[in-house]
Design an enzyme around this catalytic site. Sequence first.
Site, PDB file in Angstrom:
ATOM      1  CB  SER A   1      55.639  56.969   9.830  1.00  0.00           C
ATOM      2  OG  SER A   1      54.723  56.724   8.797  1.00  0.00           O
TER       3      SER A   1
ATOM      4  CB  SER B   1      55.411  57.179   4.397  1.00  0.00           C
ATOM      5  OG  SER B   1      54.705  56.608   5.468  1.00  0.00           O
TER       6      SER B   1
ATOM      7  CB  THR C   1      58.043  61.512  12.905  1.00  0.00           C
ATOM      8  OG1 THR C   1      58.547  62.153  11.751  1.00  0.00           O
ATOM      9  CG2 THR C   1      56.858  62.267  13.448  1.00  0.00           C
TER      10      THR C   1
ATOM     11  CG  HIS D   1       6.350  90.247  27.436  1.00  0.00           C
ATOM     12  ND1 HIS D   1       7.349  89.468  27.973  1.00  0.00           N
ATOM     13  CD2 HIS D   1       6.979  91.163  26.660  1.00  0.00           C
ATOM     14  CE1 HIS D   1       8.525  89.886  27.525  1.00  0.00           C
ATOM     15  NE2 HIS D   1       8.327  90.921  26.730  1.00  0.00           N
TER      16      HIS D   1
ATOM     17  CG  ASP E   1       6.426  86.714  29.665  1.00  0.00           C
ATOM     18  OD1 ASP E   1       5.655  86.586  28.694  1.00  0.00           O
ATOM     19  OD2 ASP E   1       7.307  87.598  29.737  1.00  0.00           O
TER      20      ASP E   1
ATOM     21  CB  SER F   1      11.178  89.879  25.122  1.00  0.00           C
ATOM     22  OG  SER F   1      11.396  90.786  26.150  1.00  0.00           O
TER      23      SER F   1
END
Length: 762
Positions: free
Chosen positions: A264, A266, A335, A516, A568, A690
């Site tokens: 609103s 306000s 509004t 690895h 791995d 990796s």
Amino acid sequence: MGASSNWSWYAALLCLLSFGAEVLCDCTPNGIEIQGGNFTLTKELTSGSLLIYSCNDGYYPYPALTRICQPNGSWKPAPKRFMPQKCKLVECPDPNVLENGDVFPLEVQYFVGNETSYECYSGYTLRGSSKRICLPNGKWSGSTPICSRDSGSACPDPGIPPGASRAGNMFEIDDKVTYICNGELFLVGSKERVCLENGQWTGTEPACYYKHTFDTPREVAESFGSAIKGTLTSTQSLDDTQEGRSIRISKNGTLNIYIGVDISESIEKDHFKTARDAVITLIEKIASFSVSPNYEIVFFSSKLYQVVNIHNFFNATVELNKVIEDLKKFEAGNTNTGTDLNMVFKHFEKQMAYIKRQAGDERFKTHRHVLILFTDGAYNMGGSPAPTVARIKNTVYMNHTVKNHVGARDDFLDIYIFAIGKVIFDDDLQPLTVGTGGDHYFRMPEPSKLKETFDSIIDESEVVGLCGLHKDYDNLENRESRKKQYPWLAFVNQGKKRKSCLGSLVSPDFVLTAAHCFTFEDEVADITVEIEDGVGSSVKRVKSFTLHPLFNLTAKVKEGVPEFYDYDLAIIRLEIPVKISDSVRPICIPCTQETSDALNLVGESTCKQQEQRLLTNSREQLSFLTKKDPLVAKKTAFAKLNENRDLCIEKALMAPGITTKDESVAVTDNFLCTGGQEYQREDIACKGDSGGAVFKNFNLRTIQIGVVSWGTRDLCSDTSSMVESNDESRDFHINLFRMIPFLSQNLGDDNENYTPLKFLKN
Ligand SMILES: *[C@@H]1O[C@H](CO)[C@@H](O)[C@H](O)[C@H]1NC(C)=O
Ligand SMILES: *[C@@H]1O[C@H](CO)[C@@H](O)[C@H](O)[C@H]1NC(C)=O
Ligand SMILES: *[C@@H]1O[C@H](CO)[C@@H](O)[C@H](O)[C@H]1NC(C)=O
Ligand SMILES: *[C@@H]1O[C@H](CO)[C@@H](O)[C@H](O)[C@H]1NC(C)=O
Ligand SMILES: *[C@@H]1O[C@H](CO)[C@@H](O)[C@H](O)[C@H]1NC(C)=O
Ligand SMILES: *[C@@H]1O[C@H](CO)[C@@H](O)[C@H](O)[C@H]1NC(C)=O
Ligand SMILES: *[C@@H]1O[C@H](CO)[C@@H](O)[C@H](O)[C@H]1NC(C)=O
């Protein structure tokens, strides 16, 4: 604003005869200036315009915070010549309410920046802060000092907050204390507290506020955060030793969240968007907890705008994304003037009644309800919402009386009020809050701070349990935001080679990477891990590292695979566990209870269910990271699953050195395959990627699915790490779903001296 003395005369002429009988006048700027501050007008000097004063930090506008231009051209409240509008130094409530101790220095008034210290008489011990500073928000730093001695009472002395008086000096079970605030101060929190059998007081410590007192985003984030967290993370029945304590809702219970936002007049205009964005942030935050609530979301003034209907959650499945989309799309038109707060509560009551009819009384008993209102409380139509709130309580409590919390149902209803706007109607709003788990009333004049508040509600390190939780910054290109986006990111150093591999933090003690990344000769002292947790050096020493026992790079040389990367995977144990924060936090890994929680899998879930939820499509979008300024960048690729897999792994045969004719010799079922350029851009991995996590986000949680292992083509150069895949290039990642025995053996051992992850039985 230079006001000319002729203004009022002009203003009188400017009165317009409106079409009704009423005469509309402009207001005059006479006497509205503020010394030491500024003001803004929402509609110039015309009728209905709101004048809002602002002062620097540590000051507040006095005597008025705002003025409104009335239709007849007069201000309300009217400026008074003998009391010119100015910016006044912020004051804190009187701390000289301490019992059994002294306050230094003794003053009549205490202003921002003033320091006080507290000492207890001999025989009494001090709890709370011994030194406090008056802060710019009108509160004292730290916590209320209390001087008490062990009297064997059931409950501890609850103290007296600054500015207050307390009635009640007995602290045995069922004893009651009540508080009032002195002078112009008003009370926020529990006016009355009762000593419970468990030695705790009901409610929360009250505080005395001036009209200029407000809660900082940090304070709100902390107390709302912990209150809402209590609702969102309470699991099975807590191990309540207390007889007759009602069982808290189990994970599979239903959580209904009703949100109402005042738009609103306000509330200032731009605040609509601000409030909307804050609500979106709140919903995203809630989604990051292990719950999937049902939502009702409305905006309101004198009319109600329903953005999300909770019924849709009950009759069909509404995706959370759709809710957020709908919210983003929603624009409030013009509004209306007027605010009908009662209408909103009535609406929530109606929706709740519908849910109750649908679920039936028994099932409805397991529903929790959280109402969150953003408003200034300036309702001018529809009447007080208090009777409606009373009926809502009745519906949820099912007429159980709230007596000493035994068998009470007050865990099932919370009403939070965020009081926003320059002028807040505290007396009307405060009584509308409901709930016992922490504060429920927050005073935040600046709605612009709401988003920040909700953004930080998960920052506290206490939520260690929530793996994969992170902040989602779309486009912030700085190091700090990257760290918060990928808080599990770790770099692995091998000897002098810094950041030779990536890794992922999976618990405070452990980092996952590729096997690895190590060579045969590596010893524990050669390996370090970089994680910036703010404790000591970011280069962390390693206690041990364990390669997967089946990893053997040379196992298939004879079969035409010079480097064989199956299994791995390696686990690094840090010498000292890292400190968890919003920029250092473990990622979720498959087949753990935590991951089931993150995926909102309820009840007894299985590993298979997780896999089905994460790897559903035949082309599943996954991500991994690459080193790139600032810190890292995210790469995107698609795992080819089911019928797409064969074509993807075939390309392994084109990798340099491979002479076998059977791709499954090099690429076992333990690998995920990404790359190619069939549908859309896919990134390809570079050497330094990796060991990094291959992951997927689910709401605001990140779940690691794989580990970057090897690829068929090295397309990267020194200058570019974001490289697009070509037709031939493919990457292979270790699929963690195939590595569970190794993971659970090394990360889930209850008997070891670390916090174990909880792996699922099936
Ligand atoms: C008032 O406005 C001026 C100019 O916009 C600004 O420099 C000043 O900081 C403001 N003062 C206060 C108290 O807001
Ligand atoms: C203007 O209207 C308000 C209320 O409508 C009234 O209280 C006030 O006395 C009026 N002022 C003048 C100057 O007429
Ligand atoms: C308290 O703050 C006011 C305003 O800054 C100052 O004038 C006063 O001297 C301070 N009092 C003490 C005891 O420091
Ligand atoms: C929730 O789960 C418990 C046990 O897991 C079960 O007994 C109960 O019936 C379930 N409740 C609902 C509402 O599904
Ligand atoms: C679900 O509920 C909404 C709101 O009541 C209604 O509009 C919609 O038609 C319902 N859908 C189904 C499938 O029942
Ligand atoms: C609760 O009490 C009200 C009035 O006392 C009654 O109308 C209502 O049926 C009761 N509800 C339940 C669930 O017992
Ligand atoms: C690796 O595999 C090769 C070939 O099967 C075998 O000779 C070697 O002993 C294995 N190495 C380890 C450490 O198991």
